[in-house]
Scaffold this motif. Structure first.
Motif, PDB file in Angstrom:
ATOM      1  N   GLU A 184      10.662  24.122  85.350  1.00 19.28           N
ATOM      2  CA  GLU A 184      10.748  25.572  85.174  1.00 19.28           C
ATOM      3  C   GLU A 184       9.388  26.257  85.257  1.00 19.28           C
ATOM      4  OE1 GLU A 184      13.699  26.901  85.013  1.00 19.28           O
ATOM      5  OE2 GLU A 184      14.610  24.903  85.025  1.00 19.28           O
ATOM      6  N   ASP A 185       8.317  25.497  85.390  1.00 22.76           N
ATOM      7  CA  ASP A 185       6.983  26.091  85.397  1.00 22.76           C
ATOM      8  C   ASP A 185       6.672  26.643  86.786  1.00 22.76           C
ATOM      9  OD1 ASP A 185       3.922  26.042  85.780  1.00 22.76           O
ATOM     10  OD2 ASP A 185       4.141  25.787  83.620  1.00 22.76           O
ATOM     11  N   PRO A 186       6.478  27.962  86.926  1.00 23.42           N
ATOM     12  CA  PRO A 186       6.260  28.541  88.258  1.00 23.42           C
ATOM     13  C   PRO A 186       4.926  28.133  88.885  1.00 23.42           C
ATOM     14  CG  PRO A 186       5.970  30.211  86.559  1.00 23.42           C
ATOM     15  CD  PRO A 186       6.515  28.995  85.878  1.00 23.42           C
ATOM     16  N   GLY A 187       3.907  27.846  88.053  1.00 29.21           N
ATOM     17  CA  GLY A 187       2.637  27.419  88.598  1.00 29.21           C
ATOM     18  C   GLY A 187       2.729  26.059  89.247  1.00 29.21           C
ATOM     19  N   VAL A 188       3.451  25.142  88.611  1.00 27.13           N
ATOM     20  CA  VAL A 188       3.650  23.809  89.179  1.00 27.13           C
ATOM     21  C   VAL A 188       4.427  23.908  90.488  1.00 27.13           C
ATOM     22  CG1 VAL A 188       4.690  21.545  88.809  1.00 27.13           C
ATOM     23  CG2 VAL A 188       3.590  22.735  86.897  1.00 27.13           C
ATOM     24  N   THR A 189       5.493  24.698  90.470  1.00 29.09           N
ATOM     25  CA  THR A 189       6.305  24.880  91.674  1.00 29.09           C
ATOM     26  C   THR A 189       5.480  25.514  92.785  1.00 29.09           C
ATOM     27  OG1 THR A 189       8.291  25.130  90.319  1.00 29.09           O
ATOM     28  CG2 THR A 189       8.416  25.925  92.586  1.00 29.09           C
ATOM     29  N   GLY A 190       4.661  26.501  92.436  1.00 31.92           N
ATOM     30  CA  GLY A 190       3.817  27.151  93.432  1.00 31.92           C
ATOM     31  C   GLY A 190       2.800  26.206  94.039  1.00 31.92           C
ATOM     32  N   ARG A 212      -1.452  23.171  75.323  1.00 30.44           N
ATOM     33  CA  ARG A 212      -0.764  22.576  76.470  1.00 30.44           C
ATOM     34  C   ARG A 212      -0.928  23.386  77.744  1.00 30.44           C
ATOM     35  NH1 ARG A 212       4.768  20.577  74.452  1.00 30.44           N
ATOM     36  NH2 ARG A 212       3.331  19.694  72.926  1.00 30.44           N
ATOM     37  N   ALA A 213      -0.822  24.715  77.656  1.00 40.22           N
ATOM     38  CA  ALA A 213      -0.930  25.543  78.859  1.00 40.22           C
ATOM     39  C   ALA A 213      -2.306  25.407  79.494  1.00 40.22           C
ATOM     40  CB  ALA A 213      -0.637  27.002  78.519  1.00 40.22           C
ATOM     41  N   GLN A 214      -3.352  25.425  78.657  1.00 39.40           N
ATOM     42  CA  GLN A 214      -4.707  25.292  79.187  1.00 39.40           C
ATOM     43  C   GLN A 214      -4.917  23.913  79.809  1.00 39.40           C
ATOM     44  OE1 GLN A 214      -7.775  25.945  76.303  1.00 39.40           O
ATOM     45  NE2 GLN A 214      -9.450  25.631  77.738  1.00 39.40           N
ATOM     46  N   ARG A 215      -4.424  22.877  79.136  1.00 44.44           N
ATOM     47  CA  ARG A 215      -4.588  21.531  79.661  1.00 44.44           C
ATOM     48  C   ARG A 215      -3.779  21.341  80.940  1.00 44.44           C
ATOM     49  NH1 ARG A 215      -5.859  17.648  75.721  1.00 44.44           N
ATOM     50  NH2 ARG A 215      -5.551  16.062  77.340  1.00 44.44           N
ATOM     51  N   LEU A 216      -2.599  21.964  81.014  1.00 42.77           N
ATOM     52  CA  LEU A 216      -1.821  21.885  82.244  1.00 42.77           C
ATOM     53  C   LEU A 216      -2.584  22.541  83.388  1.00 42.77           C
ATOM     54  CD1 LEU A 216       0.756  21.185  83.805  1.00 42.77           C
ATOM     55  CD2 LEU A 216       1.706  23.388  83.055  1.00 42.77           C
ATOM     56  N   GLY A 217      -3.273  23.631  83.090  1.00 41.95           N
ATOM     57  CA  GLY A 217      -4.088  24.281  84.111  1.00 41.95           C
ATOM     58  C   GLY A 217      -5.155  23.348  84.662  1.00 41.95           C
ATOM     59  N   VAL A 218      -5.758  22.536  83.793  1.00 34.71           N
ATOM     60  CA  VAL A 218      -6.765  21.564  84.242  1.00 34.71           C
ATOM     61  C   VAL A 218      -6.113  20.514  85.127  1.00 34.71           C
ATOM     62  CG1 VAL A 218      -8.390  19.792  83.488  1.00 34.71           C
ATOM     63  CG2 VAL A 218      -8.228  21.945  82.226  1.00 34.71           C
TER      64      VAL A 218
END
Length: 417
Positions: free
Chosen positions: A229-235, A180-186
């Motif tokens: 809660e995901d800081p990457g999404v918020t960023g 999931r983390a890798q796919r979210l990065g994509v």
């Protein structure tokens, strides 16, 4: 905003839910996405003529279901009935929808749909196109215009992408936890690319394509609602808002590019900056510290500076050093060099640019020549700067950037005359 604008905005928001609803129930992503697009086209005409219905999502799902049934009936005419019925049947074996099956689920599976559109079996260009169509509610014609690709070619690209997902065994479910983390990065990278192409078009007559930036921000908001809660999404959302806040000041009345240092900051969107700064603060408090949080922090420093001269370049240099450790790439080095030049002088910035001449990823990019021209101009080397500006202008496919770079070169030539 007129009724047509209201209908268009609402359709873009609802179409991903229609695709998600149908795909979850019937399991055929390609057919369901096509049916949703048919419903979108029907709504574009009917809603603007008759007004938005009381239950717009239910209206769209009902029409899309009918289109799905129509397509199945057309298949039956070409093939044996058993094959067509089996192809349409939902995975759990329940019956196909009847004419009164109009009540949609209130479940919003937009995040699952984004994961599916960004399936790892697809190329980045296909991920981007399919995301804009299935999740962004843009028609094939709109997407093809945005990327200067013939509509027929874009339609083939989207169709191939859907077939590839099917062949790869893609399912309408969240990826396993391990992936999931890798796919979210994509997913985030695709949204980042959509935004960047809208904010600074890489080709064509327009500097900006607001339709793309708007969709990137809307879709990123949808991801954040699912993953608050995901800081990457918020960023990433913070970065988009802080960057897009400058949109109105980036061009003059004739569409000519205005560089950051010369923009009228009174035209920046204060509300977007306020939200972006708050999100940046929240994102920086999260862990791990990723590239979108750091880029948002840099954008916030630019946004909060009362003038170009008040920019805290030394703090920006520190952030670029961190960004280079977290996500090293030549564009980061390029921007780092500009910050160093502003903080410590142009010679220091030029020194950072030298290794990029041997980096195949950027050696031929117009931005390397444009930045070198700017730093050479800062040193007083007008001839060198003029040559770099001309080379950058020759290499870019963006007409506003080309005109800006040519004007810089012409001004230097005039000063030397």
């Amino acid at each position: 905003m007129n009724d047509g604008d209201d209908a268009g905005d609402l359709l873009r928001e609802l179409i991903p839910q229609v695709v998600s609803n149908l795909t979850r129930r019937y399991g055929r992503f390609e057919a369901c996405e096509d049916a949703a697009q048919d419903a979108l086209l029907d709504a574009t005409v009917q809603w603007r003529r008759d007004g938005i219905p009381d239950n717009p999502l239910g209206w769209l799902i009902t029409v899309a279901q009918r289109r799905l049934t129509d397509r199945a009936r057309s298949d039956i005419a070409r093939r044996r009935r058993e094959e067509a019925v089996a192809a349409l049947a939902p995975p759990d074996g329940s019956a196909a929808p009847g004419p009164d099956d109009r009540l949609p689920s209130d479940r919003d599976d937009s995040l699952i749909l984004l994961f599916l559109c960004c399936h790892p079996s697809l190329s980045p260009s296909s991920q981007l196109a399919l995301t804009l169509r299935a999740c962004g509610g843009l028609t094939t014609a709109q997407i093809s215009r945005a990327f200067l690709v013939p509509e027929a070619a874009m339609a083939q690209r989207i169709s191939r992408a859907k077939r590839r997902i099917k062949a790869a065994g893609g399912h309408f479910t969240l990826p396993p936890a391990a992936e999931r983390a890798q796919r979210l990065g994509v997913v985030l990278h695709v949204l980042y690319l959509i935004f960047n192409e809208g904010y600074a078009s890489s080709f064509g007559a327009d500097l900006q394509q607001v339709e793309l930036t708007r969709e990137a921000i809307r879709l990123t908001r949808a991801v954040r609602r699912a993953l608050p809660e995901d800081p990457g999404v918020t960023g990433l959302l913070a970065l988009m808002l802080l960057t897009d806040a400058r949109r109105a000041a980036r061009t003059d009345a004739e569409g000519r590019l205005i560089p950051l240092a010369e923009q009228d900051r009174g035209r920046w969107d204060g509300q977007a900056i306020k939200e972006g700064v708050e999100l940046t603060t929240e994102a920086l408090a999260g862990d791990p510290l990723g590239p979108y949080q750091l880029q948002a922090a840099i954008a916030a420093l630019h946004a909060e500076a009362p003038s170009a001269g008040d920019t805290d370049w030394r703090q920006i240099v520190i952030l670029y050093r961190l960004l280079d450790q977290v996500s090293p790439n030549p564009m980061v080095t390029l921007n780092h060099a500009v910050a160093v030049a502003m903080a410590d002088g142009p010679d220091s910035g030029l020194e950072l640019l030298r290794p990029l001449d041997d980096d195949a990823r950027i050696a031929d990019h117009h931005r390397l020549h444009a930045v070198r021209g700017h730093l050479l101009e800062m040193t007083g080397d007008r001839a060198g700067a003029r040559a770099c500006y001309r080379e950058a202008a020759r290499r870019t496919a963006s007409l506003p950037e080309r005109h800006y770079l040519e004007s810089r070169a012409a001004r230097l030539a005039g000063d030397d005359a």
